[in-house]
Design an enzyme around this catalytic site. Structure first.
Site, PDB file in Angstrom:
ATOM      1  N   LYS A 191       0.840  -1.213   0.000  1.00 30.55           N
ATOM      2  CA  LYS A 191       0.000   0.000   0.000  1.00 30.55           C
ATOM      3  C   LYS A 191       0.865   1.249   0.000  1.00 30.55           C
ATOM      4  CE  LYS A 191       0.791   0.905   4.506  1.00 30.55           C
ATOM      5  NZ  LYS A 191       1.234   2.157   5.150  1.00 30.55           N
ATOM      6  N   THR A 248      -3.376   5.671   3.832  1.00 30.08           N
ATOM      7  CA  THR A 248      -2.106   6.242   3.386  1.00 30.08           C
ATOM      8  C   THR A 248      -2.228   6.989   2.055  1.00 30.08           C
ATOM      9  OG1 THR A 248      -1.520   4.068   2.487  1.00 30.08           O
ATOM     10  CG2 THR A 248      -0.626   4.631   4.619  1.00 30.08           C
TER      11      THR A 248
END
Length: 333
Positions: A191, A248
């Site tokens: 990610k 994120t």
């Protein structure tokens, strides 16, 4: 239960303080002696987590052997690229019944191994069955501030996962258990690559359409690579996958998104990193993910373009154009 936390960055400090406030005696190891001395004196990590007072039963040391010896649980929060070196130094001091919890997110560059394989290689024989991996959408400052957060603790041993769950769970920090170690590890690592790309889009001035498309296609790419490495696809729809990815890619506290934004604005990588105190794991994870995908024959177009931006100095606008003009296909491909 005596606990040692290895790594005094923002996340290591936060987890150490969380455990100490539950009543456990905790030793936090800092690589820098001056940081350890300053934290002991001021009761604050003014370098990586300023503004938060440390619990009284949290001690800070730069003595690795002392932080590890006699501990019933160790929480490993060193950056992924130095995990092997740090744990090689600690291994001989770890007891045979110690519970090991990794909270680091990354893939080793030299070997392309996730942290589970790195730890199995360097830890004393017999400890591999006592490993767990903690991951999920969790900015350190928000956890330190007591904001509600949910993560997952994954282990091949259900009993180990439950012990970690019980040790960490609080009224603000909810821990779920899981058994897909590979999926949880890779979700937490990959990610960061997509978050870099999301930052690039923001830095270029793109809008919500672009970000939503990137997150969705980034998740598909993460899942393809994860499944090729033995993970279950449904894991990437959970906290360690989609949850951490959304955080994120959208949160202002994301170091990886911040690096991407600066790249999108035209700054050079070396200049960006020179101005950062904390590690943006996605920069080095991009290299590992790119090489892994090539090795396994997995299509990862976002990762490929981020690799070209980071390591071949490709213009970010050209990278976006190349992504958009790829061969047309069905969404399921």
């Amino acid at each position: 239960m005596n606990i040692g936390v290895i790594g005094a960055g923002s996340w290591g400090t936060t987890l150490a303080d969380l455990l100490a406030r539950k009543g456990y005696p905790v030793s936090l190891w800092a690589f820098e002696p001056e940081l350890a001395e300053g934290m002991e004196r001021s009761r604050e990590n003014d370098l990586y987590l300023p503004g938060f007072v440390l619990a009284e039963n949290l001690s800070v040391t730069s003595d690795l052997a002392g932080a590890v010896s006699g501990k019933e649980m160790l929480v490993l929060v060193s950056p992924s690229q130095v995990m092997r070196r740090v744990m090689e130094g600690a291994a001989s001091h770890i007891g045979p019944d110690t519970l090991i919890v990794s909270a680091s997110k990354g893939i080793e560059n030299d070997t392309l191994l996730p942290m589970s394989d790195v730890l199995e290689a360097v830890l004393p024989e017999g400890l591999s069955g006592q490993l767990a991996f903690l991951s999920g959408p969790s900015f350190a400052r928000e956890v330190a501030a007591g904001m509600p957060t949910a993560v997952v603790a994954a282990s091949s041993d259900a009993g180990v996962a439950r012990r970690v769950q019980e040790a960490f769970n609080t009224d603000c920090f909810r821990v779920y258990t899981g058994d897909d170690v590979v999926g949880v590890e890779l979700g937490g690592a990959l990610k960061n690559v997509v978050a870099l790309a999301a930052g690039v889009c923001d830095g270029l001035g793109f809008g919500y359409n672009s970000r939503a498309a990137l997150i969705t296609r980034g998740l598909a790419e993460m899942t393809r690579l994860g499944v090729a490495m033995g993970a279950r696809p449904e894991t990437f729809a959970g906290l360690a996958g989609m949850g951490d990815l959304v955080l994120t890619c959208t949160g202002d506290l994301s170091r990886n998104r911040t690096v991407g934004m600066e790249l999108g604005r035209g700054r050079k990588l070396d200049d960006i990193l020179a101005g950062m105190q904390m590690v943006a794991e996605g920069v080095k994870t991009t290299l590992s993910a790119y090489q892994l995908a090539r090795k396994l024959g997995v299509e990862v177009p976002i990762t490929e373009q981020m690799y070209s931006i980071l390591y071949e100095d490709k213009d970010p606008r050209q990278a976006v154009s190349d992504l958009m003009l790829r061969r047309l296909k069905s969404e399921g491909e």
